[in-house]
Design a protein around this motif. Structure first.
Motif, PDB file in Angstrom:
ATOM      1  N   UNK A 241      41.005   0.568  42.633  1.00 53.31           N
ATOM      2  CA  UNK A 241      42.009  -0.381  42.151  1.00 53.31           C
ATOM      3  C   UNK A 241      41.363  -1.440  41.274  1.00 53.31           C
ATOM      4  N   UNK A 242      42.211  -2.071  40.452  1.00 49.10           N
ATOM      5  CA  UNK A 242      41.855  -3.296  39.733  1.00 49.10           C
ATOM      6  C   UNK A 242      42.721  -4.405  40.297  1.00 49.10           C
ATOM      7  N   UNK A 243      42.099  -5.553  40.651  1.00 47.80           N
ATOM      8  CA  UNK A 243      42.858  -6.624  41.288  1.00 47.80           C
ATOM      9  C   UNK A 243      42.536  -7.968  40.657  1.00 47.80           C
ATOM     10  N   UNK A 244      43.526  -8.847  40.678  1.00 45.64           N
ATOM     11  CA  UNK A 244      43.312 -10.234  40.301  1.00 45.64           C
ATOM     12  C   UNK A 244      42.624 -10.948  41.462  1.00 45.64           C
ATOM     13  N   UNK A 245      42.155 -12.185  41.249  1.00 44.16           N
ATOM     14  CA  UNK A 245      41.569 -12.923  42.379  1.00 44.16           C
ATOM     15  C   UNK A 245      42.515 -13.026  43.568  1.00 44.16           C
ATOM     16  N   UNK A 246      43.810 -13.182  43.314  1.00 39.00           N
ATOM     17  CA  UNK A 246      44.776 -13.248  44.414  1.00 39.00           C
ATOM     18  C   UNK A 246      44.885 -11.902  45.117  1.00 39.00           C
ATOM     19  N   UNK A 247      44.923 -10.817  44.345  1.00 37.24           N
ATOM     20  CA  UNK A 247      44.960  -9.491  44.941  1.00 37.24           C
ATOM     21  C   UNK A 247      43.697  -9.195  45.733  1.00 37.24           C
ATOM     22  N   UNK A 248      42.567  -9.649  45.211  1.00 39.52           N
ATOM     23  CA  UNK A 248      41.296  -9.454  45.921  1.00 39.52           C
ATOM     24  C   UNK A 248      41.316 -10.155  47.269  1.00 39.52           C
ATOM     25  N   UNK A 249      41.899 -11.340  47.300  1.00 39.54           N
ATOM     26  CA  UNK A 249      41.973 -12.082  48.562  1.00 39.54           C
ATOM     27  C   UNK A 249      42.783 -11.314  49.592  1.00 39.54           C
ATOM     28  N   UNK A 250      43.910 -10.743  49.162  1.00 35.36           N
ATOM     29  CA  UNK A 250      44.760  -9.995  50.090  1.00 35.36           C
ATOM     30  C   UNK A 250      44.086  -8.724  50.589  1.00 35.36           C
ATOM     31  N   UNK A 251      43.297  -8.081  49.755  1.00 35.38           N
ATOM     32  CA  UNK A 251      42.679  -6.812  50.122  1.00 35.38           C
ATOM     33  C   UNK A 251      41.285  -6.975  50.713  1.00 35.38           C
ATOM     34  N   UNK A 252      40.799  -8.200  50.795  1.00 32.16           N
ATOM     35  CA  UNK A 252      39.477  -8.417  51.358  1.00 32.16           C
ATOM     36  C   UNK A 252      38.359  -7.991  50.423  1.00 32.16           C
ATOM     37  N   UNK A 253      38.625  -8.038  49.121  1.00 32.73           N
ATOM     38  CA  UNK A 253      37.644  -7.655  48.109  1.00 32.73           C
ATOM     39  C   UNK A 253      36.969  -8.914  47.560  1.00 32.73           C
ATOM     40  N   UNK A 254      35.672  -8.840  47.309  1.00 33.90           N
ATOM     41  CA  UNK A 254      34.956  -9.974  46.707  1.00 33.90           C
ATOM     42  C   UNK A 254      35.233 -10.010  45.209  1.00 33.90           C
ATOM     43  N   UNK A 255      35.902 -11.048  44.704  1.00 34.17           N
ATOM     44  CA  UNK A 255      36.253 -11.093  43.277  1.00 34.17           C
ATOM     45  C   UNK A 255      35.038 -11.318  42.390  1.00 34.17           C
ATOM     46  N   UNK A 256      35.098 -10.780  41.188  1.00 35.81           N
ATOM     47  CA  UNK A 256      34.036 -10.978  40.199  1.00 35.81           C
ATOM     48  C   UNK A 256      34.528 -11.976  39.163  1.00 35.81           C
ATOM     49  N   UNK A 257      34.280 -13.229  39.415  1.00 35.70           N
ATOM     50  CA  UNK A 257      34.727 -14.271  38.493  1.00 35.70           C
ATOM     51  C   UNK A 257      36.211 -14.528  38.633  1.00 35.70           C
ATOM     52  N   UNK A 258      36.819 -15.013  37.534  1.00 33.58           N
ATOM     53  CA  UNK A 258      38.235 -15.381  37.541  1.00 33.58           C
ATOM     54  C   UNK A 258      39.135 -14.300  36.970  1.00 33.58           C
ATOM     55  N   UNK A 259      38.559 -13.183  36.557  1.00 30.59           N
ATOM     56  CA  UNK A 259      39.369 -12.133  35.959  1.00 30.59           C
ATOM     57  C   UNK A 259      39.642 -10.997  36.929  1.00 30.59           C
ATOM     58  N   UNK A 260      39.797  -9.792  36.349  1.00 28.90           N
ATOM     59  CA  UNK A 260      40.091  -8.618  37.150  1.00 28.90           C
ATOM     60  C   UNK A 260      38.814  -8.059  37.774  1.00 28.90           C
TER      61      UNK A 260
END
Length: 314
Positions: A241-260
């Motif tokens: 998947x590709x996720x926004x920072x908000x989507x990353x938070x919901x899925x428990x993914x560590x975001x890479x910066x402020x983008x996707x």
């Protein structure tokens, strides 16, 4: 029963100071006349009680009388009050016992530790059940708890989700676990250790057969292993998947910066993941598997068609 009530009354006076007969009766859920008799019994037993009439009257302990336990640290006292589960204790028929035990503990604490315990009671509350859905009805919980405590075998008639939907088994109840407001029974049977939802027990017969638990059995360790295996069985696939920072938070993914952020996440099935990812809306794009991406695209097109008009037509 009366002995327990006398101890409860004594601890109430020790913890709260002066209390009227009516206040004691309300707290103990008895009549005022019963309180009078209990106070007389305590006095006859040598407990230094003083009673006064009038607006400022009531009963109190005199002479610095206290019952004491020693050896608790501040952290231990806080943990003891934080760990109490009044709802669970009530379901097991131990609500009154828990209240009395907490009063005993509170009465035994020195003043500074009593202040720590009071802060815990005032500032933390555990409400285990989830938000949605009615609480599970567990009419056989007390009987199951009795069997666990007495190490007595039982025969269960049990409802499950797969065929045959009703089964009957003789099991040896090892322990009870409260998970997210739901009770589970860990029991040993012909097929080994199994976990049963207590609210799905249709009928329970207590047998006149005692048993001994397996050597080295530890309920907490077994439950942790069960949860690990459950999660492994639950997530049998994965999605890219590709996720926004908000989507990353919901899925428990560590975001890479402020983008996707691109990441692989575990999924239970295409059907289940379809609903879960749709709830994230525009914060997620499914890249793989192709079947899941296609299913979500079809749903999005249907929604766009349905909501693309000017409203409901007559």
């Amino acid at each position: 029963m009366r002995a327990s009530r006398l101890v409860h009354l004594l601890l109430l006076l020790q913890n709260r100071g002066r209390m009227t007969a009516r206040e004691l009766a309300d707290e103990l859920e008895v009549s005022v006349r019963t309180v009078y008799r209990d106070v007389e019994a305590l006095g006859a037993a040598g407990i230094p009680l003083y009673g006064a009439a009038g607006h400022a009257g009531g009963y109190r302990l005199v002479g610095g009388y206290r019952t004491r336990l020693t050896g608790l640290t501040a952290d231990e006292a806080q943990a003891a009050f934080l760990a109490a589960l009044p709802g669970a204790a009530a379901e097991l028929g131990l609500g009154q016992a828990l209240m009395t035990a907490r009063l005993k503990l509170y009465a035994a604490l020195p003043a500074e530790l009593r202040e720590h315990a009071e802060r815990i009671r005032e500032r933390f509350l555990l409400d285990a059940p989830g938000w949605y859905g009615d609480p599970d009805r567990t009419p056989h919980l007390a009987a199951v708890a009795d069997a666990v405590w007495a190490r007595r075998a039982v025969v269960l008639r049990y409802r499950r989700w797969r065929a045959p939907e009703e089964i009957e088994r003789r099991v040896e109840p090892y322990g009870l676990v409260l998970k997210a407001g739901r009770w589970y029974l860990v029991a040993s049977g012909e097929s080994g250790l199994r976990t049963y939802r207590v609210d799905q027990i249709i009928e329970l017969v207590l047998l006149d057969e005692e048993f001994a638990a397996r050597d080295g059995f530890d309920l907490a360790a077994h439950w942790n292993g069960y949860l690990t295996g459950f999660r492994a069985r639950l997530h049998t696939g994965e999605a890219l998947v590709r996720v926004t920072p908000e989507g990353a938070r919901h899925l428990g993914v560590t975001p890479e910066g402020d983008g996707w952020t691109e990441a692989r996440v575990p999924i239970e099935s295409v059907d289940r993941a379809h609903g879960e990812f749709l709830r994230l809306g525009a914060d997620v794009e499914v890249l793989e598997p192709a079947e899941l991406r296609s299913r979500i695209a079809e749903t999005v097109r249907a929604l766009a068609s349905r909501y693309g008009g000017t409203g409901r037509h007559g």
